[in-house]
Design an enzyme around this catalytic site. Structure first.
Site, PDB file in Angstrom:
ATOM      1  N   CYS A 224       0.860  -1.187   0.000  1.00 12.87           N
ATOM      2  CA  CYS A 224       0.000   0.000   0.000  1.00 12.87           C
ATOM      3  C   CYS A 224       0.896   1.237   0.000  1.00 12.87           C
ATOM      4  O   CYS A 224       1.720   1.403   0.882  1.00 12.87           O
ATOM      5  CB  CYS A 224      -0.882  -0.022   1.252  1.00 12.87           C
ATOM      6  SG  CYS A 224      -1.705   1.534   1.584  1.00 12.87           S
TER       7      CYS A 224
ATOM      8  N   CYS B 136      -3.596   7.407  -1.574  1.00 17.08           N
ATOM      9  CA  CYS B 136      -4.908   7.495  -2.230  1.00 17.08           C
ATOM     10  C   CYS B 136      -6.022   7.946  -1.284  1.00 17.08           C
ATOM     11  O   CYS B 136      -6.978   8.580  -1.719  1.00 17.08           O
ATOM     12  CB  CYS B 136      -5.287   6.153  -2.838  1.00 17.08           C
ATOM     13  SG  CYS B 136      -3.905   5.200  -3.425  1.00 17.08           S
TER      14      CYS B 136
ATOM     15  N   THR C 224      -4.126   4.783   7.384  1.00 14.28           N
ATOM     16  CA  THR C 224      -3.112   4.471   6.376  1.00 14.28           C
ATOM     17  C   THR C 224      -2.188   5.663   6.157  1.00 14.28           C
ATOM     18  O   THR C 224      -2.644   6.761   5.861  1.00 14.28           O
ATOM     19  CB  THR C 224      -3.833   4.106   5.059  1.00 14.28           C
ATOM     20  OG1 THR C 224      -4.638   2.967   5.298  1.00 14.28           O
ATOM     21  CG2 THR C 224      -2.844   3.796   3.958  1.00 14.28           C
TER      22      THR C 224
ATOM     23  N   GLU D 244      -0.085   1.673   9.081  1.00 15.92           N
ATOM     24  CA  GLU D 244      -1.349   2.117   9.676  1.00 15.92           C
ATOM     25  C   GLU D 244      -1.096   2.567  11.114  1.00 15.92           C
ATOM     26  O   GLU D 244      -0.262   1.983  11.801  1.00 15.92           O
ATOM     27  CB  GLU D 244      -2.389   0.987   9.698  1.00 15.92           C
ATOM     28  CG  GLU D 244      -3.277   0.936   8.477  1.00 15.92           C
ATOM     29  CD  GLU D 244      -2.625   0.216   7.316  1.00 15.92           C
ATOM     30  OE1 GLU D 244      -1.781  -0.669   7.582  1.00 15.92           O
ATOM     31  OE2 GLU D 244      -2.929   0.524   6.152  1.00 15.92           O
TER      32      GLU D 244
ATOM     33  N   HIS E 228     -12.830   5.203  -2.817  1.00 15.40           N
ATOM     34  CA  HIS E 228     -11.771   4.314  -2.307  1.00 15.40           C
ATOM     35  C   HIS E 228     -11.997   2.867  -2.765  1.00 15.40           C
ATOM     36  O   HIS E 228     -11.040   2.110  -2.928  1.00 15.40           O
ATOM     37  CB  HIS E 228     -11.642   4.422  -0.787  1.00 15.40           C
ATOM     38  CG  HIS E 228     -10.242   4.104  -0.336  1.00 15.40           C
ATOM     39  ND1 HIS E 228      -9.133   4.742  -0.839  1.00 15.40           N
ATOM     40  CD2 HIS E 228      -9.756   3.172   0.526  1.00 15.40           C
ATOM     41  CE1 HIS E 228      -8.041   4.230  -0.304  1.00 15.40           C
ATOM     42  NE2 HIS E 228      -8.390   3.274   0.532  1.00 15.40           N
TER      43      HIS E 228
ATOM     44  N   TYR F 110      -9.161   0.473  -5.115  1.00 15.88           N
ATOM     45  CA  TYR F 110      -8.655  -0.886  -4.961  1.00 15.88           C
ATOM     46  C   TYR F 110      -8.603  -1.632  -6.283  1.00 15.88           C
ATOM     47  O   TYR F 110      -7.851  -2.594  -6.433  1.00 15.88           O
ATOM     48  CB  TYR F 110      -9.530  -1.659  -3.952  1.00 15.88           C
ATOM     49  CG  TYR F 110      -9.237  -1.313  -2.504  1.00 15.88           C
ATOM     50  CD1 TYR F 110      -8.693  -0.097  -2.155  1.00 15.88           C
ATOM     51  CD2 TYR F 110      -9.517  -2.219  -1.495  1.00 15.88           C
ATOM     52  CE1 TYR F 110      -8.424   0.215  -0.842  1.00 15.88           C
ATOM     53  CE2 TYR F 110      -9.247  -1.915  -0.165  1.00 15.88           C
ATOM     54  CZ  TYR F 110      -8.712  -0.696   0.150  1.00 15.88           C
ATOM     55  OH  TYR F 110      -8.441  -0.390   1.451  1.00 15.88           O
TER      56      TYR F 110
ATOM     57  N   CYS G 227      -4.829  -0.406  -7.179  1.00 20.99           N
ATOM     58  CA  CYS G 227      -3.651  -0.763  -6.365  1.00 20.99           C
ATOM     59  C   CYS G 227      -3.545  -2.267  -6.149  1.00 20.99           C
ATOM     60  O   CYS G 227      -2.452  -2.838  -6.229  1.00 20.99           O
ATOM     61  CB  CYS G 227      -3.661  -0.012  -5.047  1.00 20.99           C
ATOM     62  SG  CYS G 227      -4.789  -0.651  -3.804  1.00 20.99           S
TER      63      CYS G 227
ATOM     64  N   GLU H 178      -6.420  -5.679   4.335  1.00 18.83           N
ATOM     65  CA  GLU H 178      -6.930  -4.396   3.850  1.00 18.83           C
ATOM     66  C   GLU H 178      -7.916  -4.598   2.705  1.00 18.83           C
ATOM     67  O   GLU H 178      -8.871  -3.841   2.555  1.00 18.83           O
ATOM     68  CB  GLU H 178      -5.777  -3.496   3.416  1.00 18.83           C
ATOM     69  CG  GLU H 178      -6.225  -2.068   3.219  1.00 18.83           C
ATOM     70  CD  GLU H 178      -5.091  -1.136   2.892  1.00 18.83           C
ATOM     71  OE1 GLU H 178      -4.093  -1.599   2.308  1.00 18.83           O
ATOM     72  OE2 GLU H 178      -5.205   0.058   3.207  1.00 18.83           O
TER      73      GLU H 178
HETATM   74 FE1  SF4 Z   1      -3.260   1.859  -0.068  1.00 22.39          FE
HETATM   75 FE2  SF4 Z   1      -4.582   0.889  -2.137  1.00 22.39          FE
HETATM   76 FE3  SF4 Z   1      -5.825   2.456  -0.331  1.00 22.39          FE
HETATM   77 FE4  SF4 Z   1      -3.998   3.428  -2.053  1.00 22.39          FE
HETATM   78  S1  SF4 Z   1      -6.010   2.540  -2.558  1.00 22.39           S
HETATM   79  S2  SF4 Z   1      -4.159   3.887   0.104  1.00 22.39           S
HETATM   80  S3  SF4 Z   1      -2.540   1.755  -2.158  1.00 22.39           S
HETATM   81  S4  SF4 Z   1      -4.950   0.407  -0.023  1.00 22.39           S
HETATM   82 FE    FE Z   2      -7.007   1.387   2.086  1.00 21.77          FE
END
Ligand code: SF4
Ligand code: FE
Length: 481
Positions: free
Chosen positions: A97, A101, A188, A254, A289, A293, A296, A444
């Protein structure tokens, strides 16, 4: 180098940080934090790579200037698609991660919602927000989007909790601003951020109006306390050569953040008591969000697929049909997630402020897939890797004069292929499926951006079940009254 400037800007922040029961003055120097800072720094390093210019840069809708996309407000479906592509790229580059984001998603959700608040109620929240946004864009700052409250007894509303601080709340207000008290969990990248943006965690009712609060605060506000979360096998990061970490360069992070009677001036307040707007702010942040995902996690999935395919070669099994099948299955699952991320982006629509919001149904389908597919991809990777993924001796043993040669002899795969490379790749798979990076790739995926039930609720609401019933009745020859 922009990433060096970023790291030195963090080092200037004086924060109250605890790691394993000890106060830490310089978290960026701490081995449990360093790799996570390096992961965020990749979002700055991309600015120096011409081949990635189109993804990392965007033009600000405020003044047209070229900015880092992580501070951008999406003004087209193409912007939304580029966001997902950027996230996949960074997932591939970091294998974890990269944390930036959540702030981007908070900025976009607030842009839309503060616009509506100011339009409907005349509150100056949108002006406040745009002023803050301009500063974030100018500074190319990292924002932490803080949503999840501790929540105490889940059967009770915020105001019904035995301890009123189990949801972040306004405890007093005056002409200058408000004082908030409470905490936010699972934050995060908290220690890699310049600003903390707090938002409510759920829709609020009138009795919960003190909990309907959103604001931005400097990360080094003296009333904030940061407590770093543990990750599986994290102490391996404290070993000098980090050989057994699996991912030698990057990690996630985190924290629990405690807001101990933090004063927030009005110009940094974006919601305060307008409980009707709380639910839509949460839904938009979660929608963005859940889209994130789709980018990422597929980037990290690419790495796990690559690692499994490499191990198949080390083991001499790359031509076995069941291995090929498993790799195809992993790719299929991974690309299905990506499809959802792209689909909810390309079907994004403009909101009243002109900012594009993802298709919420498809973004929630994306995230619900993410609660399952990475687990299956990880299972298949472990299947291909073999049991050694969980029983491998330390890579330091390879350097020992007596047992090193024995390990190289007995862990040799295909003759002529380097045993050390095989063992490093096993460590890499271990990190993603069982170790520190499993926190980002698996847990996560399950709980980040809301646990699976939260996606089911939105899917049920967005899916127009009545419309589907009507269509079915029509073709079945059943007349509606
Ligand atoms: Fe982390 Fe993925 Fe959330 Fe970005 S979208 S903060 S990489 S978990
Ligand atoms: Fe996240």
């Amino acid at each position: 180098m922009p990433e060096n400037k970023y790291i030195s800007s963090l080092k200037k922040l004086k924060r109250k940080v605890y790691i394993r029961g000890t106060p830490v003055d310089a978290p960026q120097e701490h081995p449990l934090v360093q790799l996570s800072t390096a992961a965020v720094a990749r979002s700055y390093a991309l600015q120096g790579q011409p081949e990635h210019e189109q993804l990392i840069y965007a033009n600000s809708h405020l003044d047209g200037r070229r900015i880092n996309r992580f501070t951008h407000i999406h003004r087209s479906a193409e912007d939304l698609i580029n966001k997902v592509k950027l996230q996949r790229l960074l997932g591939q580059q970091t294998g974890t991660c990269f944390q930036r984001c959540v702030g981007m998603d908070a900025l976009n959700a607030l842009e839309i919602t503060t616009f509506e608040l100011e339009r409907d109620l005349g509150t100056p929240y949108h002006r406040n927000f745009n002023h803050f946004l301009q500063q974030v864009q100018e500074e190319n700052a990292v924002c932490d989007g803080a949503m999840t409250d501790p929540k105490g007894d889940r059967s009770k509303r915020p105001h019904e909790q035995a301890d009123p601080d189990l949801y972040l709340r306004v405890v007093s207000r005056n002409r200058e601003g408000i004082v908030v008290n409470g905490a936010k969990c699972h934050q995060t990248g908290a220690l890699n951020s310049h600003y903390i943006i707090a938002m409510p965690t759920t829709a609020m009712r009138e009795e919960d109006r003190d909990y309907a609060v959103a604001f931005a605060v400097e990360a080094d506000n003296p009333q904030l306390i940061y407590i770093l979360g543990r990750q599986p096998s994290d102490l391996r990061k404290m070993e000098p050569d980090r050989a057994d970490t699996g991912n030698m360069y990057f990690g996630g992070q985190e924290c629990l953040i405690i807001f101990d009677h933090v004063f927030i001036p009005w110009e940094r307040v974006f919601l305060c008591g307008e409980y009707d707007y709380s639910g839509r702010l949460v839904e938009r942040f979660a929608g963005y969000h859940r889209q994130s995902y789709g980018g990422c996690k597929t980037g990290v999935g690419d790495l796990l697929i690559g690692a499994a395919a490499s191990l198949a070669e080390y083991h001499g099994l790359d031509r076995a049909s069941h291995i090929k099948d498993k790799l195809v299955e992993m790719i299929h699952l991974n690309e299905t997630i990506f499809c959802c991320g792209i689909a909810c982006s390309s079907r994004g629509n403009p909101t009243a402020s002109g900012t594009y919001l993802v298709d919420l149904l498809l973004a929630n389908v994306c995230k619900l897939n993410v609660t399952r597919f990475p687990y299956e991809i990880a299972r298949l990777a472990e299947d291909i890797a073999g049991g050694l993924v969980a029983t491998l001796p330390s890579l330091k043993d390879l350097e020992h004069p007596e047992i090193g040669p024995l390990l190289k002899k007995y862990f040799q795969g295909v003759a002529g292929m380097e045993t050390t490379c095989r063992l490093r790749m096993l460590r890499f798979v271990e990190n993603l499926t069982l170790g520190a990076a499993a926190a980002a790739y698996l847990t996560e995926s399950l709980h980040g951006a809301g646990s699976p039930q939260a996606q089911r609720v939105v899917i049920a609401r967005q899916a127009d079940l009545e419309g589907k019933k009507r269509m079915a009745r029509k073709l079945a020859g059943i007349k509606d009254d």
